[in-house]
Design a protein around this motif. Sequence first.
Motif, mmCIF file in Angstrom:
data_model
loop_
_atom_site.group_PDB
_atom_site.id
_atom_site.type_symbol
_atom_site.label_atom_id
_atom_site.label_comp_id
_atom_site.label_asym_id
_atom_site.label_seq_id
_atom_site.Cartn_x
_atom_site.Cartn_y
_atom_site.Cartn_z
ATOM 1 N N UNK A 1 0.950 -1.334 0.008
ATOM 2 C CA UNK A 1 0.090 0.128 -0.030
ATOM 3 C C UNK A 1 0.835 1.185 -0.070
ATOM 4 N N UNK A 2 0.769 2.141 -1.011
ATOM 5 C CA UNK A 2 1.249 3.163 -0.954
ATOM 6 C C UNK A 2 0.358 4.286 -0.251
ATOM 7 N N UNK A 3 0.646 4.571 1.006
ATOM 8 C CA UNK A 3 -0.204 5.280 1.819
ATOM 9 C C UNK A 3 -0.508 6.866 1.166
ATOM 10 N N UNK A 4 0.416 7.501 0.713
ATOM 11 C CA UNK A 4 0.262 8.906 0.178
ATOM 12 C C UNK A 4 -0.784 8.946 -0.870
ATOM 13 N N UNK A 5 -0.873 7.623 -1.714
ATOM 14 C CA UNK A 5 -1.666 7.588 -2.800
ATOM 15 C C UNK A 5 -3.053 6.945 -2.527
ATOM 16 N N UNK A 6 -3.030 6.496 -1.405
ATOM 17 C CA UNK A 6 -4.210 5.423 -0.710
ATOM 18 C C UNK A 6 -4.385 4.323 -1.730
ATOM 19 N N UNK A 7 -3.370 3.799 -2.506
ATOM 20 C CA UNK A 7 -3.602 2.712 -3.479
ATOM 21 C C UNK A 7 -2.456 1.724 -3.272
ATOM 22 N N UNK A 8 -3.060 0.606 -3.631
ATOM 23 C CA UNK A 8 -1.902 -0.474 -3.795
ATOM 24 C C UNK A 8 -1.201 -0.390 -4.953
ATOM 25 N N UNK A 9 0.060 -0.506 -4.884
ATOM 26 C CA UNK A 9 1.099 -0.603 -6.030
ATOM 27 C C UNK A 9 2.070 -1.661 -5.725
ATOM 28 N N UNK A 10 3.128 -1.418 -6.436
ATOM 29 C CA UNK A 10 4.397 -2.449 -5.916
ATOM 30 C C UNK A 10 5.359 -2.024 -7.052
ATOM 31 N N UNK A 11 6.445 -2.986 -7.165
ATOM 32 C CA UNK A 11 7.766 -3.127 -7.918
ATOM 33 C C UNK A 11 7.568 -4.171 -8.547
ATOM 34 N N UNK A 12 7.722 -4.219 -9.844
ATOM 35 C CA UNK A 12 7.512 -5.467 -10.878
ATOM 36 C C UNK A 12 8.618 -5.650 -11.687
ATOM 37 N N UNK A 13 9.749 -6.632 -11.494
ATOM 38 C CA UNK A 13 10.846 -6.656 -12.464
ATOM 39 C C UNK A 13 11.292 -8.205 -12.318
ATOM 40 N N UNK A 14 11.824 -8.734 -13.409
ATOM 41 C CA UNK A 14 12.280 -9.976 -13.333
ATOM 42 C C UNK A 14 13.478 -10.191 -12.158
ATOM 43 N N UNK A 15 14.275 -9.122 -12.126
ATOM 44 C CA UNK A 15 15.454 -8.966 -11.308
ATOM 45 C C UNK A 15 15.083 -9.104 -9.749
ATOM 46 N N UNK A 16 13.772 -8.911 -9.719
ATOM 47 C CA UNK A 16 13.356 -9.217 -8.347
ATOM 48 C C UNK A 16 13.000 -10.634 -7.907
ATOM 49 N N UNK A 17 12.821 -11.527 -8.774
ATOM 50 C CA UNK A 17 12.469 -12.804 -8.418
ATOM 51 C C UNK A 17 13.574 -13.552 -7.353
ATOM 52 N N UNK A 18 13.049 -14.241 -6.488
ATOM 53 C CA UNK A 18 14.176 -14.962 -5.614
ATOM 54 C C UNK A 18 14.861 -15.768 -6.436
ATOM 55 N N UNK A 19 15.987 -16.251 -5.936
ATOM 56 C CA UNK A 19 16.992 -17.059 -6.744
ATOM 57 C C UNK A 19 16.410 -18.436 -6.613
ATOM 58 N N UNK A 20 15.823 -18.736 -5.451
ATOM 59 C CA UNK A 20 15.310 -20.291 -5.109
ATOM 60 C C UNK A 20 14.076 -20.060 -4.273
ATOM 61 N N UNK A 21 13.079 -20.787 -4.767
ATOM 62 C CA UNK A 21 11.726 -20.852 -3.823
ATOM 63 C C UNK A 21 11.934 -22.440 -3.149
ATOM 64 N N UNK A 22 11.744 -22.508 -1.858
ATOM 65 C CA UNK A 22 11.922 -23.761 -1.188
ATOM 66 C C UNK A 22 10.448 -23.954 -0.796
ATOM 67 N N UNK A 23 9.759 -24.864 -1.285
ATOM 68 C CA UNK A 23 8.136 -25.195 -1.277
ATOM 69 C C UNK A 23 8.416 -26.535 -0.426
ATOM 70 N N UNK A 24 8.041 -26.321 0.961
ATOM 71 C CA UNK A 24 8.083 -27.534 1.908
ATOM 72 C C UNK A 24 6.716 -27.957 2.427
ATOM 73 N N UNK A 25 5.971 -28.798 1.804
ATOM 74 C CA UNK A 25 4.542 -28.882 2.228
ATOM 75 C C UNK A 25 4.343 -29.045 3.881
ATOM 76 N N UNK A 26 5.540 -29.496 4.476
ATOM 77 C CA UNK A 26 5.433 -29.448 6.013
ATOM 78 C C UNK A 26 4.972 -28.152 6.601
ATOM 79 N N UNK A 27 5.273 -27.036 5.688
ATOM 80 C CA UNK A 27 5.261 -25.610 6.201
ATOM 81 C C UNK A 27 3.787 -24.980 6.322
ATOM 82 N N UNK A 28 2.845 -25.770 5.256
ATOM 83 C CA UNK A 28 1.550 -25.044 5.117
ATOM 84 C C UNK A 28 0.578 -25.809 5.961
ATOM 85 N N UNK A 29 1.144 -26.914 6.800
ATOM 86 C CA UNK A 29 0.164 -27.690 7.416
ATOM 87 C C UNK A 29 -0.500 -27.051 8.892
ATOM 88 N N UNK A 30 0.522 -25.704 9.089
ATOM 89 C CA UNK A 30 -0.170 -25.057 10.242
ATOM 90 C C UNK A 30 -1.503 -24.043 9.977
#
Lengths: 499, 499
Positions: free
Chosen positions: B228-257
């Motif tokens: 949220x960009x408070x000054x604009x009262x709007x959702x926004x963001x940054x979007x660029x390929x360079x921002x993507x994580x190096x690695x995503x670790x998807x562990x099904x044990x972590x979503x059981x909670x």
Amino acid sequence: MASAIRVAPTKAARAMSLLRTVQYTHPPSCPCHGNPSHHHHHKPSNSLLSHAKRNLQRNYATPVDLSRQKEYAFEMAASSIRFGPGVTKEVGMDFKNMGAKRVCVVTDSTVKHLNAMKQVQEGLDQEGIDYIVYDGVRVEPKDTSIKEAIAFVKPYAPDAFLAVGGGSVIDTAKLMNLYTCYPNADFLDFVNAPLGKGLPIDKPLLPLIAVPTTAGTGSETTGSAIFDLASARAKTGVAHRALKPTLGICDPLNTRTMPSAVHASSGLDVLCHSLESWTAIPYNERIPRPQNPINRPAYQGANPISDIFSLQALRSTVKYLPRAVRDPDDHEAQSEMLLAATLAGVGFGNAGVHLCHGMSYPVSGQNRGYKHTGYNVPYPIIPHGVSVAVTAPAVFRFTGATNPERHLAAAEAFGVDISNVKRESAGEVLSEAIAKFLEELGDQPRGLKDLGFGKEHIDELVEGTIPQKRVLMLAPGLAEELGEEREQLRKLFEESLVH
Amino acid sequence: MASAIRVAPTKAARAMSLLRTVQYTHPPSCPCHGNPSHHHHHKPSNSLLSHAKRNLQRNYATPVDLSRQKEYAFEMAASSIRFGPGVTKEVGMDFKNMGAKRVCVVTDSTVKHLNAMKQVQEGLDQEGIDYIVYDGVRVEPKDTSIKEAIAFVKPYAPDAFLAVGGGSVIDTAKLMNLYTCYPNADFLDFVNAPLGKGLPIDKPLLPLIAVPTTAGTGSETTGSAIFDLASARAKTGVAHRALKPTLGICDPLNTRTMPSAVHASSGLDVLCHSLESWTAIPYNERIPRPQNPINRPAYQGANPISDIFSLQALRSTVKYLPRAVRDPDDHEAQSEMLLAATLAGVGFGNAGVHLCHGMSYPVSGQNRGYKHTGYNVPYPIIPHGVSVAVTAPAVFRFTGATNPERHLAAAEAFGVDISNVKRESAGEVLSEAIAKFLEELGDQPRGLKDLGFGKEHIDELVEGTIPQKRVLMLAPGLAEELGEEREQLRKLFEESLVH
């Protein structure tokens, strides 16, 4: 709002690590973890804690043989891919964007005259990027040709690589990059065991952009590079995620120059990449589980993400390869085959290939003088895709029983009505579908006999296959015991004499 | 064998570049390139050369308006993904393998107490890696909360980041990484235009490993970070390929909670990621074509690779989300939903989302006091997935006419027999399938009225949607003219009051 915990690791923490490793190690006999597909049938309601306790008890009773532990995870890695007619030229801006100033362009003596190279050079010129061109890549590279390429590039000290060509070019560029970044390494350090030491690549390499000019190898997305090791008279290579290109630029304009025969044989490579990765043993049946993720092989066995790519690539190949081969003006089919080759590359690049590829290396290496129609070269040649596909009918008849559902799904991709096919016939039905597809494609050998092999050559073909451990370990149904494995391979080659 | 051509770029070469750019520019009116799907109907047999000539002639006659040129390429980028029960702990070895010595671990006050964080810390301790924990991430981050996080980490000077949590945590970590690497940048420099400057990220960031603890955002694979960009009262963001994580670790044990209500709402986010990316305008209808590949947006429109991921994720979500919500012990369904979230992340991360997401931001931002069942928080909350899904029945009824085939295929994924459905009914049929799915999932609002909105709030909701250009530009059927667009959005909100 924010609290910081700073942690300096203690000796005690490190001392605990071995114990924890044992605690969290689920032996393959554990029904919840040894075989995740088991979850389809029951829902374990044990808490993690009680689970760990049970394992601990088991571990005290019978120590875990780590070398027999099955894999429990898979990793999906692929180059970024850019796809579109005319994108080749963007490569100059890409290098500029990444700050590259000295690019080594790798190609071969044929491709250097094609439009792809023209586009690449114009793109680099436009951005004012200094580059050197190495056009000495050998088709089907040997260790000696790769060493020459490495020796060539070292004095230039590039800060990036650009490969423009087929799989041989891209693979050579990968190895030039590797040994430029490890200037003091022995050539065999990173080569797959047992022929090489199989060391993991433990740092990032220089940026490499790959521009494929054939629709076959998928090398623009994978972390493997294949070559002939002359001293061992065997195909081997280097395989590690770190080897994968930074970006693959797939430009359908670049594959329009392929002769029809090259469309066919490179397309058959795509066909087998997708069929083999789709039917490879599941990742969670692979042994051993790596103790460090850096040792998890790129060729992991079939997994839920590679499956998506492999099956899609198979369907596309069945649909578009015959059109691409028949009609040189069918640019839609050519474009779809380039995409299929890349998709299959992501699939097998993360899952692996098995028998067709493993058996193909001695087939092309022990060529007795066969020269494939449509290849205007002054020497005998069995194109890679042809040598791979020639055993496919026998291979999938053999593997059918290991996973009838997958073989039936593959047969369905060939257009077979499988609604009344029995599970026991899955291999046979897929085998027939492949043989029919090869026949209708035209100009394909009807078996090894057409390639000049006879019964008397089978022993040598078998012995040439045995060292391909990296792919054979993913072959479903292949025996672990060497004598039995040899017998199975002999039978597969025999059945491939005429299909 | 090898010949070297060394090329120093000349002024002349650079001077030629503009002309060449014009020459190789295919105006949208060119039937072979403006609409590649056209190739399905005819096969252009013109050579490249004559093609270029024709364009040149046209360009002389009518100068090309570059801002109206359609895209001709797409790019597919995704983080490497590792998936398996228990893989979280490998993260210590990963950082060691990449030579990281000072890791900033980013999490929130809830997740820091969960098993995922315990595994992470043990993994880091085992490898003797120094780290700092920032647990101040705000759920639904604001620019202010992100600036606090950045200020916190700067003095530590990390050489890598690790995010453990849901989308808010991973997005905050991405921005901490970005502004650590650009310490002198203004916060708005990289924020999406028009609210920010939308500058491209022109160098690699520090390694970031993301460990998701929800099955929803897919942020572990994408290059976007939302706040949220408070000054604009709007959702926004940054979007660029360079921002993507190096690695995503998807562990099904972590979503059981996850509580059942969180399974539901994060799963609805997955549902809409897949539906919206699958139905987004095709990449080659997007305007303008970027003049430099670094400006090709991550949200490109539907393309042949994102399609594979989006459709697969949709099918999985329809199959497994109801099971994951109903039965906390159905670990297979939970695991499949984690995989689906990641697949959908690759899909929408490269294709984008559109109306459901664009309209969701004012819905959750202008919450009039609604508190969703199952969320034990001391303040009103419309979970992101709920705010996204609530408009879905109206949205896909509206978009149906733009691409009936895709909407029918989506309806089929919901189990609808489409064999006798007319193309004109595609939107209606999909709309009904979604509404039925939401109802059967349970505890979902039957429209905006249930969330506390009435007719009198629609103007404000519409005005809150208009600034979401980055996603609205991918909405099929949405008018370009502002007055008409406003009218269409008003109607969509009205129809979403009760579905």
